[in-house]
Structures are given as structure tokens and as C-alpha cells.
Motif scaffolding. Structure first.
Motif, PDB file in Angstrom:
ATOM      1  N   SER A   1      29.897 -97.857 -12.315  1.00  0.00           N
ATOM      2  CA  SER A   1      30.981 -98.750 -11.888  1.00  0.00           C
ATOM      3  C   SER A   1      31.658 -99.403 -13.076  1.00  0.00           C
ATOM      4  O   SER A   1      32.894 -99.531 -13.126  1.00  0.00           O
ATOM      5  CB  SER A   1      30.431 -99.814 -10.938  1.00  0.00           C
ATOM      6  OG  SER A   1      29.454-100.608 -11.591  1.00  0.00           O
ATOM      7  N   GLU A   2      30.860 -99.825 -14.098  1.00  0.00           N
ATOM      8  CA  GLU A   2      31.458-100.423 -15.293  1.00  0.00           C
ATOM      9  C   GLU A   2      32.289 -99.393 -16.053  1.00  0.00           C
ATOM     10  O   GLU A   2      33.360 -99.704 -16.588  1.00  0.00           O
ATOM     11  CB  GLU A   2      30.360-100.993 -16.185  1.00  0.00           C
ATOM     12  CG  GLU A   2      29.674-102.230 -15.598  1.00  0.00           C
ATOM     13  CD  GLU A   2      28.550-102.724 -16.485  1.00  0.00           C
ATOM     14  OE1 GLU A   2      28.223-102.003 -17.469  1.00  0.00           O
ATOM     15  OE2 GLU A   2      27.991-103.806 -16.200  1.00  0.00           O
ATOM     16  N   LEU A   3      31.770 -98.143 -16.080  1.00  0.00           N
ATOM     17  CA  LEU A   3      32.521 -97.082 -16.770  1.00  0.00           C
ATOM     18  C   LEU A   3      33.844 -96.798 -16.053  1.00  0.00           C
ATOM     19  O   LEU A   3      34.875 -96.600 -16.702  1.00  0.00           O
ATOM     20  CB  LEU A   3      31.658 -95.820 -16.832  1.00  0.00           C
ATOM     21  CG  LEU A   3      32.259 -94.629 -17.574  1.00  0.00           C
ATOM     22  CD1 LEU A   3      32.517 -94.985 -19.046  1.00  0.00           C
ATOM     23  CD2 LEU A   3      31.333 -93.423 -17.495  1.00  0.00           C
TER      24      LEU A   3
ATOM     25  N   SER B   1      33.619 -90.702 -12.345  1.00  0.00           N
ATOM     26  CA  SER B   1      32.699 -91.841 -12.299  1.00  0.00           C
ATOM     27  C   SER B   1      32.393 -92.234 -10.854  1.00  0.00           C
ATOM     28  O   SER B   1      31.256 -92.577 -10.505  1.00  0.00           O
ATOM     29  CB  SER B   1      33.289 -93.032 -13.053  1.00  0.00           C
ATOM     30  OG  SER B   1      33.437 -92.722 -14.426  1.00  0.00           O
TER      31      SER B   1
ATOM     32  N   GLU C   1      38.875 -89.184 -14.982  1.00  0.00           N
ATOM     33  CA  GLU C   1      37.625 -89.818 -15.400  1.00  0.00           C
ATOM     34  C   GLU C   1      37.147 -90.838 -14.371  1.00  0.00           C
ATOM     35  O   GLU C   1      35.946 -90.954 -14.101  1.00  0.00           O
ATOM     36  CB  GLU C   1      37.827 -90.494 -16.761  1.00  0.00           C
ATOM     37  CG  GLU C   1      38.074 -89.541 -17.911  1.00  0.00           C
ATOM     38  CD  GLU C   1      36.872 -88.651 -18.162  1.00  0.00           C
ATOM     39  OE1 GLU C   1      35.716 -89.091 -17.868  1.00  0.00           O
ATOM     40  OE2 GLU C   1      37.055 -87.513 -18.612  1.00  0.00           O
ATOM     41  N   ILE C   2      38.117 -91.560 -13.811  1.00  0.00           N
ATOM     42  CA  ILE C   2      37.748 -92.529 -12.761  1.00  0.00           C
ATOM     43  C   ILE C   2      37.160 -91.794 -11.560  1.00  0.00           C
ATOM     44  O   ILE C   2      36.151 -92.212 -10.975  1.00  0.00           O
ATOM     45  CB  ILE C   2      38.970 -93.371 -12.351  1.00  0.00           C
ATOM     46  CG1 ILE C   2      39.423 -94.249 -13.519  1.00  0.00           C
ATOM     47  CG2 ILE C   2      38.660 -94.213 -11.122  1.00  0.00           C
ATOM     48  CD1 ILE C   2      40.695 -95.032 -13.237  1.00  0.00           C
TER      49      ILE C   2
ATOM     50  N   MET D   1      35.571 -98.891 -14.367  1.00  0.00           N
ATOM     51  CA  MET D   1      36.482-100.021 -14.576  1.00  0.00           C
ATOM     52  C   MET D   1      37.146 -99.952 -15.948  1.00  0.00           C
ATOM     53  O   MET D   1      38.281-100.412 -16.128  1.00  0.00           O
ATOM     54  CB  MET D   1      35.708-101.335 -14.440  1.00  0.00           C
ATOM     55  CG  MET D   1      35.226-101.615 -13.011  1.00  0.00           C
ATOM     56  SD  MET D   1      34.146-103.054 -12.905  1.00  0.00           S
ATOM     57  CE  MET D   1      35.283-104.337 -13.471  1.00  0.00           C
ATOM     58  N   ARG D   2      36.456 -99.342 -16.931  1.00  0.00           N
ATOM     59  CA  ARG D   2      37.037 -99.250 -18.269  1.00  0.00           C
ATOM     60  C   ARG D   2      37.955 -98.042 -18.428  1.00  0.00           C
ATOM     61  O   ARG D   2      38.732 -97.965 -19.385  1.00  0.00           O
ATOM     62  CB  ARG D   2      35.913 -99.176 -19.311  1.00  0.00           C
ATOM     63  CG  ARG D   2      35.131-100.465 -19.458  1.00  0.00           C
ATOM     64  CD  ARG D   2      34.318-100.441 -20.739  1.00  0.00           C
ATOM     65  NE  ARG D   2      33.374 -99.350 -20.775  1.00  0.00           N
ATOM     66  CZ  ARG D   2      32.108 -99.454 -20.399  1.00  0.00           C
ATOM     67  NH1 ARG D   2      31.659-100.611 -19.948  1.00  0.00           N
ATOM     68  NH2 ARG D   2      31.306 -98.422 -20.470  1.00  0.00           N
ATOM     69  N   GLN D   3      37.861 -97.050 -17.534  1.00  0.00           N
ATOM     70  CA  GLN D   3      38.652 -95.838 -17.663  1.00  0.00           C
ATOM     71  C   GLN D   3      40.086 -96.069 -17.177  1.00  0.00           C
ATOM     72  O   GLN D   3      40.312 -96.820 -16.226  1.00  0.00           O
ATOM     73  CB  GLN D   3      38.016 -94.707 -16.846  1.00  0.00           C
ATOM     74  CG  GLN D   3      36.663 -94.235 -17.351  1.00  0.00           C
ATOM     75  CD  GLN D   3      36.760 -93.523 -18.690  1.00  0.00           C
ATOM     76  OE1 GLN D   3      37.841 -93.029 -19.083  1.00  0.00           O
ATOM     77  NE2 GLN D   3      35.658 -93.476 -19.423  1.00  0.00           N
ATOM     78  N   SER D   4      40.993 -95.371 -17.835  1.00  0.00           N
ATOM     79  CA  SER D   4      42.407 -95.408 -17.399  1.00  0.00           C
ATOM     80  C   SER D   4      42.856 -94.042 -16.881  1.00  0.00           C
ATOM     81  O   SER D   4      43.821 -93.966 -16.108  1.00  0.00           O
ATOM     82  CB  SER D   4      43.310 -95.853 -18.558  1.00  0.00           C
ATOM     83  OG  SER D   4      43.159 -94.966 -19.674  1.00  0.00           O
TER      84      SER D   4
END
Length: 494
Positions: free
Chosen positions: A288-290, A303, A299-300, A292-295
Motif C-alpha cells: 500500500s505504501e509503494l 502494487s 506500477e500502481i 501511494m508513492r507510485q505515479s
């Protein structure tokens, strides 16, 4: 009428269940006092009867002496019957301060010679025995009296109207009232009863003291149990406990041992569950943290897919934990057992896994004998057991592999004469050294890359144990794969 229980009265501080409790001290005291209080009046009655008999015996002998002395004074001169009473003979006929004495002398034809005319004569049916004093009870002037009587053998008359040798009998009677007898009997009773009024309270005090001392080990045991810490489940010290209480202490110690074992299992279960849940929860948090950092949208998406897999794994572990907890906490009394058709149950369960097997490209097969004995058990638990075995086989089988479920009757000479359930796969198998450990909770063989919680076979083992069945892993004559064989005992309904 209302069916609700009545409210407690004002000032009643004890709940109903405490008021209904019985006191062991009170029960023992009641059972000892009731016979004592019942026997006491009985003993008084027996004592009174014995005292009356003793008084009668003494006064009857005195009365017999009186009638004998009086009979010895009877004289006959020229056919005339008379009595010569000296002073000593008159003294025995005098009334004393308590009783009244009556006497009577009658001739052979029952004519009154002297004395009280209304003194009743003996029964005519009685056979007279000369010079033998006898005793009887009678009524004189509406007063009960005790009568001693004696027949005196007179000289036979010689007359034209009487044959020679005819026996003629005079009757001598002495009677007295019964007051002295009652007084003596009452004195005897008082001499017996009055000490009992002193002895009875002393006996009750000694009985109370004996019960208190006899039950003191129970009080000491109660204090020892009360003084224990809430978490102290060690066995109770039975030192000083009476022999009659030892079985109770042993039962309590057995219960404490089982309770301690159950608490240890729960603690280990909670610790293991918390430890095992860390991994999927940490993975979900990381994904979930990953995300949130992806744009990048891809990739989202990746995750989120990983997050979905982790949540699915966590949900599956939670479900298995709950299933294991239910299997461990059920007792023989809480499980509704009945006769189960294991063939029908296995066929229905296999059908539920067909789509999963097709998705994994595994050949899922089912084989059954024509006549398989019924199994005594719980169908819900047996279905859960088979689900875990099939899930385990499908996970470890390779693609294009085979998983077969068989149901057959056991051989007549085997230890379990009932049905046999087998689940076979062609996966990597289980090394022989690991057979004893794969049924432990959260145990997984090193080097295994297949996802799992390590709970499936533990659930299977618990359910098998509850059904008094036997499970083994058969890897003989097998290059790869694994076969779980469960042997059930024969159902009584078969």
C-alpha cells in the motif's frame, strides 16, 4: 400467573443459588441428631415398661407372701370355717399410706367367711391348684387392683350326702391398689431420665466439637485454595487431607492440569497466530505504501494486485486459524455425531473443487467401492477435513498432474474395520523424516516455495483425532507424490 422469579426481599443479600446450597456440617449434624431424638422417647418408653415390670415383680412377691400367711390362718372346726388372725397376720392386712388393701375368704360353696364381699372371684374356667399362690388383675369399686389368691385344701366331710374323700377348697384373696407400683416406676424413670437431661447437652456439645474438628481439614483446604494466586494452576497440596477427601483433591488436580494445558495451548495459539499474521500484514502495508508513492498507472496496478494477493492470503490464514480453533475446542459432548455416508460426502466435496482443479490444469479424480461402511462422525467437520486435504494436494501438485480421492472399505483383518479415505497427489512428496512434523501448526518443510499457512494438516489431524480415526502418510513404492490414508472405525448403525 407470571413465570418470572420473585424479586429478592429487602435486606436479602444472598443470591438464590447461595441460599439453596446445603451445609455438609448441617447435614451430618441432622443425620446424627434425628436418630438420637427419635430413639430418646423410645428409650424412655422401654425404660418405663421395664420399670413397671420390676415394680410389679417386687410387689407381686409381697402380695403372694400376704395371701400365703393369711391362708395359713384358715381353720375348720366341726365343719365351721373360721380364721384365727394374730397380730402379725393383721398387720399385713392393714392399709398403708399409699395403697388400700382388701382381703376375702370364702368357703367351698363360695360363701363369704370374712373380708370384703365385693372382691371378684377368679374365673370359673380356671383349674384350682391347692396351696399355689397366683396373681391376676381385677377391678374393685371402679379401681384397678392387683389380686393374689390361693386355694386352701380342707378336710373332706363324712356325711350321707357326700362320698368319702371329696376335696373341699376354700378361696383366700388379698388385693391392693396400684399406686405404690406407679410411684416406684416413676422413681425409676426419674432416676434414668434426669441424668439424660444432663448427658444430652454434653453429648450435643461433644458432637459439635467432633464435627468441627473432623471438618477442619476441609476448612484448611479451602483457605489454601483461596490464598492461591489467580494464575496459579499448580496441583493442590494434599498433605493433611483425609482419605475421604483425597479423591476430590485428585479430581481438582486433574482438572487444573487440563485447564493449564488448555491455557498453554491458547497462549501458544495466540502467539503463533500473531507471529504468522505479521508477514501478510507487513506485505500489505508495504504494497500500500509503494502504491501511494507510485505515479505510473501500471506500477500502481501491479502494487494493487500484490495487495489483493496478500489480503487473500491473510483472509485464508484467518479462516484456517478459526477452523483450527473450532476443531481444538470442540469436545465429544459438543459435537453432534451420527452415521455419515463417507462416499456421498467425498463425491460432493470433490465436485466443489472441480473448477479450481481445471483452473490449475490438474486432473482431479474420484474412485469409490460399491459398498463402503457408514462412518460415525460429524459431516461438517469431515467435509472441512477433506477440503484441507484436497487443497493441500492441489497446491503441491504440478501442472498437468493428477489428484485422486478414493473411498473404500478397509480390509477385515486391519485395526480399523470401517471405511478408508485416501487423497493422493503426484507432487514433490514429503520426506519420511518430516512425517511426524507436518501435522504441527505453522510447520512448513524447508525449501518449499508453495504458498501456505502451515495450518491445513493441523486441522486435519484434530478432526481425525475427534473421530477416533487414524491418519498415515504412505510413500512406499512411490518415486514422487504423497498419499494420505485415513482409516475410520465401523459405525454402530452399519
Amino acid at each position: 400467573m407470571s413465570s418470572h422469579p420473585a424479586h429478592a426481599r429487602a435486606g436479602d443479600t444472598h443470591p438464590p443459588e447461595q441460599r439453596s446450597q446445603r451445609s455438609l456440617f448441617g447435614d451430618i449434624l441432622d443425620w446424627m441428631l434425628m436418630p438420637l431424638l427419635l430413639l430418646w422417647p423410645i428409650s424412655i418408653g422401654i425404660t418405663y415398661v421395664a420399670a413397671t415390670s420390676i415394680a410389679n415383680e417386687a410387689f407381686d412377691r409381697s402380695l403372694e407372701d400376704r395371701v400365703t400367711v393369711l391362708a395359713q390362718q384358715v381353720r375348720e372346726n366341726n365343719g365351721v370355717l373360721g380364721v384365727d388372725l394374730p397380730l402379725s397376720a393383721r398387720d399385713i392386712l392393714r392399709a398403708d399410706d399409699i395403697d388400700t388393701v382388701y382381703f376375702q375368704i370364702t368357703g367351698p360353696r363360695r360363701e363369704l367367711v370374712t373380708g370384703d364381699a365385693d372382691l371378684p372371684a377368679p374365673s370359673e374356667d380356671e383349674l384350682p391348684i391347692p396351696w399355689s399362690a397366683m396373681i391376676r388383675d381385677a377391678q374393685l369399686r371402679n379401681t384397678p387392683v392387683r389380686v393374689a389368691y390361693l386355694y386352701v385344701n380342707l378336710q373332706p366331710l363324712r356325711s350321707p350326702n357326700a362320698s368319702d374323700g371329696t376335696h373341699r377348697l376354700a378361696l383366700v384373696q388379698v388385693a391392693e391398689t396400684l399406686e405404690k407400683r406407679r410411684v416406684l416406676a416413676n422413681q425409676i424413670i426419674k432416676g434414668v431420665i434426669l441424668p439424660e437431661f444432663v448427658i444430652l447437652p454434653v453429648a450435643l456439645a461433644l458432637l459439635w466439637f467432633a464435627l468441627t474438628r473432623g471438618l477442619s481439614p476441609l476448612t484448611a483446604l479451602q483457605e489454601r485454595i483461596r490464598s492461591r494466586r489467580p494464575d496459579d494452576l499448580s496441583p493442590i497440596d494434599s498433605t493433611g487431607v483425609p482419605e475421604e477427601i483425597s479423591p476430590l483433591v485428585r479430581s481438582l488436580n486433574d482438572m487444573l492440569t487440563r485447564l493449564s494445558h488448555s491455557i498453554q495451548l491458547q497462549k501458544r495459539f495466540i502467539a503463533d497466530a500473531a507471529h504468522q499474521m505479521k508477514t501478510p500484514l507487513a506485505g500489505m502495508r508495504m504494497q500500500s505504501e509503494l502504491a501511494m508513492r507510485q505515479s505510473d498507472r501500471q506500477e500502481i496496478q501491479r502494487s494493487l494486485e500484490q495487495l489483493s494477493k496478500s489480503s487473500e492470503s491473510a483472509a485464508r490464514m484467518i479462516n484456517q486459524l478459526l477452523a483450527l480453533a473450532r476443531a481444538e475446542n470442540r469436545t465429544a459432548q459438543s459435537i453432534p455425531f451420527g452415521s455419515v455416508d463417507i462416499t456421498l460426502l467425498a463425491r460432493d466435496t470433490v465436485q466443489e473443487w472441480v473448477q479450481t482443479a481445471i483452473a490449475r490444469r490438474i486432473d482431479l479424480g474420484f474412485e469409490a467401492d460399491d459398498s463402503v461402511p457408514l462412518v460415525r462422525g460429524n459431516s461438517t467437520m469431515l467435509r472441512e477435513m477433506l477440503n484441507n486435504l484436497i487443497d493441500n494436494a492441489l497446491r503441491y501438485s504440478k501442472q498437468e498432474g493428477h489428484v485422486t480421492i478414493r473411498v473404500r472399505a478397509n480390509a477385515p483383518g486391519s485395526r480399523q474395520a470401517g471405511a478408508v479415505l485416501e487423497v493422493e497427489d503426484d507432487g514433490p512428496g514429503i520426506p519420511t523424516a518430516e512425517h511426524a512434523h507436518v501435522f504441527d501448526r505453522f510447520y512448513r518443510i524447508l525449501g518449499t516455495d508453495t504458498e501456505g499457512s502451515g495450518l491445513g494438516l493441523a486441522i486435519v489431524k484434530e478432526i481425525v483425532t475427534h473421530h477416533s480415526a487414524e491418519i498415515i502418510i504412505d510413500d512406499r513404492q512411490r518415486d514422487q507424490g504423497c498419499l494420505f490414508r485415513i482409516s475410520f472405525p465401523l459405525s454402530s448403525a452399519h
